[in-house]
Design an enzyme around this catalytic site. Structure first.
Site, PDB file in Angstrom:
ATOM      1  N   HIS A 121      -8.005  -4.852  -1.017  1.00 29.24           N
ATOM      2  CA  HIS A 121      -6.724  -4.485  -0.979  1.00 29.24           C
ATOM      3  C   HIS A 121      -5.197  -5.676   0.321  1.00 29.24           C
ATOM      4  O   HIS A 121      -4.041  -5.661  -0.415  1.00 29.24           O
ATOM      5  CB  HIS A 121      -6.583  -3.386   0.115  1.00 29.24           C
ATOM      6  CG  HIS A 121      -5.491  -2.499  -0.174  1.00 29.24           C
ATOM      7  ND1 HIS A 121      -4.480  -1.922  -1.071  1.00 29.24           N
ATOM      8  CD2 HIS A 121      -4.978  -1.595   0.705  1.00 29.24           C
ATOM      9  CE1 HIS A 121      -4.038  -0.786  -1.115  1.00 29.24           C
ATOM     10  NE2 HIS A 121      -4.206  -0.448   0.032  1.00 29.24           N
ATOM     11  N   SER A 163       0.823  -1.140  -0.051  1.00 30.36           N
ATOM     12  CA  SER A 163      -0.167  -0.105   0.056  1.00 30.36           C
ATOM     13  C   SER A 163       0.760   1.126   0.402  1.00 30.36           C
ATOM     14  O   SER A 163       1.964   1.653  -0.632  1.00 30.36           O
ATOM     15  CB  SER A 163      -1.462  -0.050   1.446  1.00 30.36           C
ATOM     16  OG  SER A 163      -1.482   1.124   1.080  1.00 30.36           O
ATOM     17  N   ASP A 205      -0.150  -4.733  -4.576  1.00 28.56           N
ATOM     18  CA  ASP A 205      -1.288  -3.341  -4.281  1.00 28.56           C
ATOM     19  C   ASP A 205      -1.386  -1.454  -3.763  1.00 28.56           C
ATOM     20  O   ASP A 205      -1.412  -0.693  -2.871  1.00 28.56           O
ATOM     21  CB  ASP A 205      -2.321  -3.572  -3.301  1.00 28.56           C
ATOM     22  CG  ASP A 205      -3.949  -3.113  -4.549  1.00 28.56           C
ATOM     23  OD1 ASP A 205      -3.702  -3.126  -5.827  1.00 28.56           O
ATOM     24  OD2 ASP A 205      -4.996  -2.848  -4.071  1.00 28.56           O
TER      25      ASP A 205
END
Length: 335
Positions: free
Chosen positions: A276, A184, A208
């Site tokens: 996610h 992230s 991601d």
């Protein structure tokens, strides 16, 4: 319906709302919508004196720590300190072994059982004898809002670059044996670390990479394929949380890289939050199950589903065993 939501909330507001609704948030000690927007300064925290408007006063060298795990001591970590060679010699760091540097995302930490650090560390030690360094920037990730954390990404990345330089200048380790993995927002921090080192690090993996506030940024302000000798990306969301466009040397799109990933319900904006987190769950699985992640180069997911890809023999593996000689967008089905 989703377009209506976006017309009412900015990407960042929706991002925060998604995470506030998620069951992952409860493990980060963020208990309210207000905490989510403004951060949660805990008692006895040395940063209590700073308001979010004083975020420039945050001292990264006091709020970012590096913890070394080795196969000999997989459950016990020792601290590494940039510009302090004695911390390397006293920790058991072995420059002859490859090094994995793991970076969590916003609202994350390096100590939770389900954190990207402990999840990947366990999988690595099941097969390999590596130096595993967990970067803990949770003081900023948990105690300050997304925008403030975003402002500190470059500085955190630079500090990681200092740690890597301390390693390469004081041990037999070279940049060719260093692999940075970021989840992230941590993926972009990894990118800044790579930039700090002139793109010489062997590999950066972005799991991601975060989209809010990074989506329209120039490559110098986010993770980019020039930040390491090889940059591979795993995309698992397509609405708000993660970057969906290709930004690496090779970009993997498990199940099309779209929300919702297998095992995720429609909760929390169509399964966006769960999807996610699938990026590092898939990566962890790939370490011991390479063949599950065979990926084929293709123009788009629909072509993959209809077996219209250019060359079915042009394949590599998503995750730990990605082939450095391949580039482009690769698709695969993952249960």
């Amino acid at each position: 319906m989703f377009d209506k939501i976006l017309s009412s909330f900015s990407y960042v507001q929706l991002f925060l709302l998604c995470l506030q609704l998620s069951n992952f948030v409860s493990s980060t000690q963020v208990y309210s919508y207000e905490n989510l927007f403004h951060g949660k300064i805990t008692e006895n925290n040395e940063l209590d004196q700073y308001s979010t408007t004083d975020s420039h006063l945050i001292e990264v060298n006091k709020s970012v720590t590096f913890w070394l795990y080795t196969k000999e001591h997989p459950e016990f970590s020792l601290r590494l300190v940039p510009n302090d060679p004695t911390s390397l010699s006293s920790s058991g760091f072995n420059g002859s072994k490859p090094t994995k540097i793991l970076i969590h995302g916003w609202l994350g930490d390096s100590e939770s059982e389900q954190s990207v650090c402990l999840t990947l560390k366990s999988e690595y030690f099941a097969l390999f004898d590596y130096n595993v360094v967990c970067v803990d920037w949770s003081v900023i990730a948990l105690d300050f809002p997304y925008f403030t954390a975003w402002l500190r990404c470059k500085e955190i990345g630079n500090y990681i670059g200092e740690m890597i330089t301390t390693i390469t200048e004081n041990t037999s380790q070279t940049n060719d044996h260093i692999h940075i993995i970021g989840f992230s927002m941590g993926a972009h921090i990894a990118g800044f670390a790579g930039k700090r080192l002139g793109g010489k690090v062997h590999r950066i993996t972005g799991l991601d990479p975060a989209r809010p506030l990074f989506f329209s940024k120039h490559p110098t302000e986010r993770l980019n394929q020039t930040d390491a000798q090889f940059v591979d990306i795993v995309h698992t969301t397509s609405l708000v949380l993660g970057q969906h466009k290709p930004i690496g040397n090779i970009d993997f799109y498990p199940n099309g890289g779209i929300t919702r990933q297998p095992g995720c319900r429609y909760d929390y904006v169509y399964g966006e939050v769960c999807s996610h987190f699938k990026s590092y769950e898939f990566y962890a699985r790939s370490i011991r199950s390479r063949d599950e992640f065979k990926s084929i180069k293709c123009d788009k997911w629909k072509d993959y589903e209809q077996s219209k890809c250019e060359d079915s023999e042009n394949y590599t593996y998503m995750g730990e065993y990605a082939n450095f000689n391949f580039s482009g967008s690769y698709y695969l089905s993952v249960p």
